[in-house]
Design a protein around this motif. Sequence first.
Motif, PDB file in Angstrom:
ATOM      1  N   TYR A 165       0.816  -1.302  -0.071  1.00 57.67           N
ATOM      2  CA  TYR A 165       0.264   0.175  -0.030  1.00 57.67           C
ATOM      3  C   TYR A 165       1.051   1.069  -0.203  1.00 57.67           C
ATOM      4  O   TYR A 165       1.416   1.913   0.591  1.00 57.67           O
ATOM      5  N   LEU A 166       1.377   1.490  -0.945  1.00 54.29           N
ATOM      6  CA  LEU A 166       2.165   3.164  -1.548  1.00 54.29           C
ATOM      7  C   LEU A 166       1.995   4.017  -1.659  1.00 54.29           C
ATOM      8  O   LEU A 166       2.889   5.318  -1.652  1.00 54.29           O
ATOM      9  N   TYR A 167       0.588   4.192  -1.611  1.00 55.40           N
ATOM     10  CA  TYR A 167      -0.898   5.704  -2.416  1.00 55.40           C
ATOM     11  C   TYR A 167      -0.346   6.624  -1.119  1.00 55.40           C
ATOM     12  O   TYR A 167       0.758   7.569  -1.765  1.00 55.40           O
ATOM     13  N   PRO A 168       0.027   6.823  -0.191  1.00 54.82           N
ATOM     14  CA  PRO A 168       0.147   7.825   0.931  1.00 54.82           C
ATOM     15  C   PRO A 168       2.334   8.070   0.680  1.00 54.82           C
ATOM     16  O   PRO A 168       2.339   9.465   0.397  1.00 54.82           O
ATOM     17  N   ILE A 169       2.587   6.995   0.500  1.00 59.37           N
ATOM     18  CA  ILE A 169       3.830   7.377   0.308  1.00 59.37           C
ATOM     19  C   ILE A 169       4.811   7.741  -1.069  1.00 59.37           C
ATOM     20  O   ILE A 169       5.407   8.974  -1.146  1.00 59.37           O
ATOM     21  N   LEU A 170       4.182   7.347  -1.612  1.00 62.64           N
ATOM     22  CA  LEU A 170       4.473   7.693  -2.955  1.00 62.64           C
ATOM     23  C   LEU A 170       3.952   9.641  -3.022  1.00 62.64           C
ATOM     24  O   LEU A 170       4.596  10.370  -4.101  1.00 62.64           O
ATOM     25  N   ASP A 171       2.462   9.833  -2.591  1.00 60.39           N
ATOM     26  CA  ASP A 171       2.731  11.459  -2.436  1.00 60.39           C
ATOM     27  C   ASP A 171       3.398  12.114  -1.819  1.00 60.39           C
ATOM     28  O   ASP A 171       3.787  13.471  -2.217  1.00 60.39           O
ATOM     29  N   LEU A 172       4.080  11.619  -0.676  1.00 63.91           N
ATOM     30  CA  LEU A 172       4.900  12.340   0.449  1.00 63.91           C
ATOM     31  C   LEU A 172       6.883  12.876  -0.783  1.00 63.91           C
ATOM     32  O   LEU A 172       6.777  13.557  -1.054  1.00 63.91           O
ATOM     33  N   LEU A 173       6.736  11.512  -1.730  1.00 63.28           N
ATOM     34  CA  LEU A 173       7.723  11.012  -2.049  1.00 63.28           C
ATOM     35  C   LEU A 173       7.359  12.338  -3.441  1.00 63.28           C
ATOM     36  O   LEU A 173       9.101  12.404  -4.116  1.00 63.28           O
ATOM     37  N   LEU A 174       6.754  12.771  -4.036  1.00 63.75           N
ATOM     38  CA  LEU A 174       7.028  13.716  -5.435  1.00 63.75           C
ATOM     39  C   LEU A 174       5.999  14.651  -5.098  1.00 63.75           C
ATOM     40  O   LEU A 174       5.642  15.288  -5.447  1.00 63.75           O
ATOM     41  N   ALA A 175       5.586  15.100  -3.932  1.00 60.90           N
ATOM     42  CA  ALA A 175       5.453  16.185  -3.371  1.00 60.90           C
ATOM     43  C   ALA A 175       5.822  17.231  -3.337  1.00 60.90           C
ATOM     44  O   ALA A 175       4.812  18.615  -4.286  1.00 60.90           O
ATOM     45  N   ASP A 176       7.336  17.615  -3.615  1.00 65.45           N
ATOM     46  CA  ASP A 176       7.911  18.859  -4.120  1.00 65.45           C
ATOM     47  C   ASP A 176       8.312  18.527  -5.538  1.00 65.45           C
ATOM     48  O   ASP A 176       9.096  19.404  -7.221  1.00 65.45           O
ATOM     49  N   VAL A 177       8.052  17.423  -6.514  1.00 67.87           N
ATOM     50  CA  VAL A 177       9.022  17.655  -7.678  1.00 67.87           C
ATOM     51  C   VAL A 177       6.833  17.956  -8.870  1.00 67.87           C
ATOM     52  O   VAL A 177       5.783  17.874  -8.481  1.00 67.87           O
ATOM     53  N   PRO A 178       7.625  18.966  -9.989  1.00 66.41           N
ATOM     54  CA  PRO A 178       6.479  19.564 -10.983  1.00 66.41           C
ATOM     55  C   PRO A 178       5.235  18.539 -11.601  1.00 66.41           C
ATOM     56  O   PRO A 178       5.890  17.324 -11.742  1.00 66.41           O
ATOM     57  N   LYS A 179       4.355  19.137 -11.069  1.00 67.25           N
ATOM     58  CA  LYS A 179       3.502  17.483 -11.017  1.00 67.25           C
ATOM     59  C   LYS A 179       2.783  16.983 -13.078  1.00 67.25           C
ATOM     60  O   LYS A 179       2.730  15.540 -13.106  1.00 67.25           O
ATOM     61  N   HIS A 180       3.743  17.880 -14.012  1.00 71.61           N
ATOM     62  CA  HIS A 180       3.758  16.800 -15.381  1.00 71.61           C
ATOM     63  C   HIS A 180       4.208  15.597 -15.287  1.00 71.61           C
ATOM     64  O   HIS A 180       4.657  14.763 -15.884  1.00 71.61           O
ATOM     65  N   TRP A 181       5.553  15.911 -14.080  1.00 70.06           N
ATOM     66  CA  TRP A 181       6.837  14.386 -14.299  1.00 70.06           C
ATOM     67  C   TRP A 181       5.792  13.557 -13.087  1.00 70.06           C
ATOM     68  O   TRP A 181       6.428  12.101 -12.584  1.00 70.06           O
ATOM     69  N   HIS A 182       4.970  14.028 -12.927  1.00 70.73           N
ATOM     70  CA  HIS A 182       4.443  13.032 -11.386  1.00 70.73           C
ATOM     71  C   HIS A 182       4.095  11.487 -12.326  1.00 70.73           C
ATOM     72  O   HIS A 182       4.198  10.121 -11.311  1.00 70.73           O
ATOM     73  N   PRO A 183       3.274  11.340 -12.908  1.00 71.49           N
ATOM     74  CA  PRO A 183       2.719   9.672 -13.850  1.00 71.49           C
ATOM     75  C   PRO A 183       4.756   9.152 -13.899  1.00 71.49           C
ATOM     76  O   PRO A 183       4.185   8.180 -13.359  1.00 71.49           O
ATOM     77  N   GLU A 184       5.103   9.187 -14.477  1.00 75.58           N
ATOM     78  CA  GLU A 184       5.914   8.850 -14.877  1.00 75.58           C
ATOM     79  C   GLU A 184       7.501   8.249 -14.317  1.00 75.58           C
ATOM     80  O   GLU A 184       7.145   6.952 -13.197  1.00 75.58           O
ATOM     81  N   LEU A 185       7.427   9.471 -12.647  1.00 68.81           N
ATOM     82  CA  LEU A 185       8.355   9.178 -11.159  1.00 68.81           C
ATOM     83  C   LEU A 185       7.125   8.358 -10.302  1.00 68.81           C
ATOM     84  O   LEU A 185       7.536   7.490  -9.578  1.00 68.81           O
ATOM     85  N   ARG A 186       6.239   8.578 -10.094  1.00 73.15           N
ATOM     86  CA  ARG A 186       5.225   7.749  -9.890  1.00 73.15           C
ATOM     87  C   ARG A 186       5.153   5.943  -9.617  1.00 73.15           C
ATOM     88  O   ARG A 186       5.503   5.121  -8.896  1.00 73.15           O
TER      89      ARG A 186
END
Length: 158
Positions: free
Chosen positions: A25-46
Amino acid sequence: MIAISSRPRLISQNWVTISFASTLYLYPILDLLLADVPKHWHPELRLGLQEALVNSAKHGNKLDPSKKVFVRFSIVQDQYWWVISDQGPGFKPPCKSNQNYRQNATYPPENYCDDEKECGRGIYIIYQVFDYVEWNSKGTELMLCKRVRNNSRLPLVI
């Protein structure tokens, strides 16, 4: 439960550490790790981070809830860094050179699967998503970097 070493907002060159019991169950962890990354990079980096975290929790720690996955992350100029480690026995990483692997990668990777099980796709995805990939010699810690510049390539479309 997720443990955080300091507030999750990043300031240049400061590392934040989080740890969590081995889980998928990684959803909240991934949200934390991507919090300061530009939104358009979220799908790939997630996708890339999810593969790395699943490998640590599932293959490294064997989903043992008494073992933890640790993630350190930081932003240094235009580079986003994640260092993921687990408490498992480790494995022999595919190679040292990200550029070499990316140019010559095939799926499924050679020498990582037997005929009866599917494996290796996560490692392949990790090398395609990140600009820098390096394991420690034991295969228990993975360092990842994504360079995000104004002139960098567009996110990977999958």
